[in-house]
Design an enzyme around this catalytic site. Structure first.
Site, mmCIF file in Angstrom:
data_model
loop_
_atom_site.group_PDB
_atom_site.id
_atom_site.type_symbol
_atom_site.label_atom_id
_atom_site.label_comp_id
_atom_site.label_asym_id
_atom_site.label_seq_id
_atom_site.Cartn_x
_atom_site.Cartn_y
_atom_site.Cartn_z
ATOM 1 N N CYS A 197 6.041 -0.345 7.367
ATOM 2 C CA CYS A 197 5.517 0.779 6.656
ATOM 3 C C CYS A 197 7.023 1.345 5.992
ATOM 4 O O CYS A 197 7.976 1.302 6.461
ATOM 5 C CB CYS A 197 5.479 1.800 7.716
ATOM 6 S SG CYS A 197 4.689 3.357 6.902
ATOM 7 N N LEU A 198 6.699 1.549 4.554
ATOM 8 C CA LEU A 198 7.611 2.078 3.715
ATOM 9 C C LEU A 198 8.370 3.402 4.228
ATOM 10 O O LEU A 198 9.341 3.613 3.972
ATOM 11 C CB LEU A 198 7.114 2.424 2.318
ATOM 12 C CG LEU A 198 6.605 0.967 1.773
ATOM 13 C CD1 LEU A 198 6.088 1.318 0.314
ATOM 14 C CD2 LEU A 198 7.719 -0.174 1.476
ATOM 15 N N GLY A 242 0.640 -1.083 -0.030
ATOM 16 C CA GLY A 242 -0.018 0.046 0.001
ATOM 17 C C GLY A 242 0.800 1.173 0.059
ATOM 18 O O GLY A 242 2.089 1.146 0.257
ATOM 19 N N HIS A 246 -2.213 7.533 7.351
ATOM 20 C CA HIS A 246 -1.286 8.052 6.965
ATOM 21 C C HIS A 246 -2.043 9.539 6.225
ATOM 22 O O HIS A 246 -1.298 10.615 6.533
ATOM 23 C CB HIS A 246 -0.741 7.628 5.639
ATOM 24 C CG HIS A 246 0.504 6.675 5.905
ATOM 25 N ND1 HIS A 246 1.512 7.010 6.564
ATOM 26 C CD2 HIS A 246 0.568 5.218 5.516
ATOM 27 C CE1 HIS A 246 2.415 6.001 6.442
ATOM 28 N NE2 HIS A 246 1.660 5.190 6.086
ATOM 29 N N HIS A 276 -4.374 1.203 7.846
ATOM 30 C CA HIS A 276 -2.956 1.761 8.044
ATOM 31 C C HIS A 276 -3.070 2.966 6.849
ATOM 32 O O HIS A 276 -2.200 3.979 7.372
ATOM 33 C CB HIS A 276 -1.895 0.460 7.668
ATOM 34 C CG HIS A 276 -0.546 1.155 7.576
ATOM 35 N ND1 HIS A 276 0.456 0.479 8.268
ATOM 36 C CD2 HIS A 276 0.120 1.822 6.746
ATOM 37 C CE1 HIS A 276 1.595 0.963 7.833
ATOM 38 N NE2 HIS A 276 1.390 1.742 6.820
ATOM 39 N N GLU A 277 -3.318 2.850 5.835
ATOM 40 C CA GLU A 277 -3.182 4.050 4.696
ATOM 41 C C GLU A 277 -3.958 5.022 5.187
ATOM 42 O O GLU A 277 -3.689 6.063 5.035
ATOM 43 C CB GLU A 277 -3.700 3.519 3.321
ATOM 44 C CG GLU A 277 -3.064 2.129 2.965
ATOM 45 C CD GLU A 277 -1.317 2.196 3.012
ATOM 46 O OE1 GLU A 277 -0.806 3.330 2.929
ATOM 47 O OE2 GLU A 277 -0.836 1.256 3.054
ATOM 48 N N GLN A 304 3.197 9.807 1.525
ATOM 49 C CA GLN A 304 4.426 9.320 1.573
ATOM 50 C C GLN A 304 5.361 9.501 0.426
ATOM 51 O O GLN A 304 6.573 9.458 0.456
ATOM 52 C CB GLN A 304 4.137 7.820 1.677
ATOM 53 C CG GLN A 304 3.577 7.222 2.700
ATOM 54 C CD GLN A 304 3.419 5.617 2.832
ATOM 55 O OE1 GLN A 304 2.471 5.492 2.295
ATOM 56 N NE2 GLN A 304 4.394 4.973 3.655
#
Ligand code: GNR
Ligand code: NI
Length: 188
Positions: free
Chosen positions: A113-114, A46, A159, A155-156, A51
């Site tokens: 997480c990236l 995702g 953000h 999670h997204e 991000q």
């Protein structure tokens, strides 16, 4: 299409609350294409627009993020020698997403997480949700989700509010994660 740079904690831009999308134009389509390319390259399942530094309420998800550069498996049924597609991609775009009816039942997933590379921790979230969102044409959709899809969407969505998964941990665990991140970055 272009791979964009992924912001990493503690970059203050990751704490910004993203703005709703109002223009469903070519610029939005380019952003989404770039987000997919960036997510597949990372690879991740995702990615939120913030991000890559864009404070808009745009998410992409693909729970099947096999490495597109992986060697295809040779395959030999019926005498022919052909190659499988290395990926069964299921790209999904969520614009201006909302969560409705989160279940009382919670589930725990080991999240990563990236923007917090190489740190993994268990996070508890509602197990099932109803999601509502718009597509690239501005049409509205609604769907029930559970499992990894429900976790990933939540999670997204965090953000979009400037929240990282480590913000769900105790202060001690969060500080340990941030210290580890700092150490990893110094070593690199
Ligand atoms: O690639 C990712 N994996 C992941 C695993 C468990 C729960 C959430 C995620 S999302 C993450 C990519 C990312 O950072 N998205 O914002
Ligand atoms: Ni993330």
């Amino acid at each position: 299409m272009a791979i964009r740079e992924i912001l990493e904690a503690p970059d203050p831009r990751l704490k910004v609350v993203s703005e709703p999308v109002t223009r469903f134009d070519d610029e939005l389509k380019t952003l989404v294409e770039d987000m997919f390319e960036t997510m597949y390259d990372a690879p991740g399942i995702g990615l939120a627009a913030i991000q890559v530094g864009v404070p808009l309420r745009v998410l992409v998800i693909d729970l099947q993020p096999e490495d597109p550069d992986a060697e295809p498996e040779p395959c030999n049924h019926d005498g022919h020698h052909h190659h499988h597609q290395p990926t069964k991609r299921e790209p999904r775009v969520f614009i201006n997403p909302e969560i409705l009816d989160p279940s009382d039942e919670h589930s725990v997933y080991q999240e990563g997480c990236l923007s917090v590379p190489e740190i993994y921790a268990e996070v508890e979230r509602p197990a099932r949700i109803r999601a509502r969102w718009q597509d690239l044409d501005g049409n509205t959709h609604e769907e029930e989700m559970d499992g990894l899809m429900a976790t990933c969407l939540q999670h997204e969505m965090d953000h979009l509010e400037g929240i990282l998964f480590i913000d769900h941990l105790s202060r001690l665990k969060r500080n340990m994660a941030l210290k580890k991140l700092e150490k990893l970055r110094k070593a690199a």
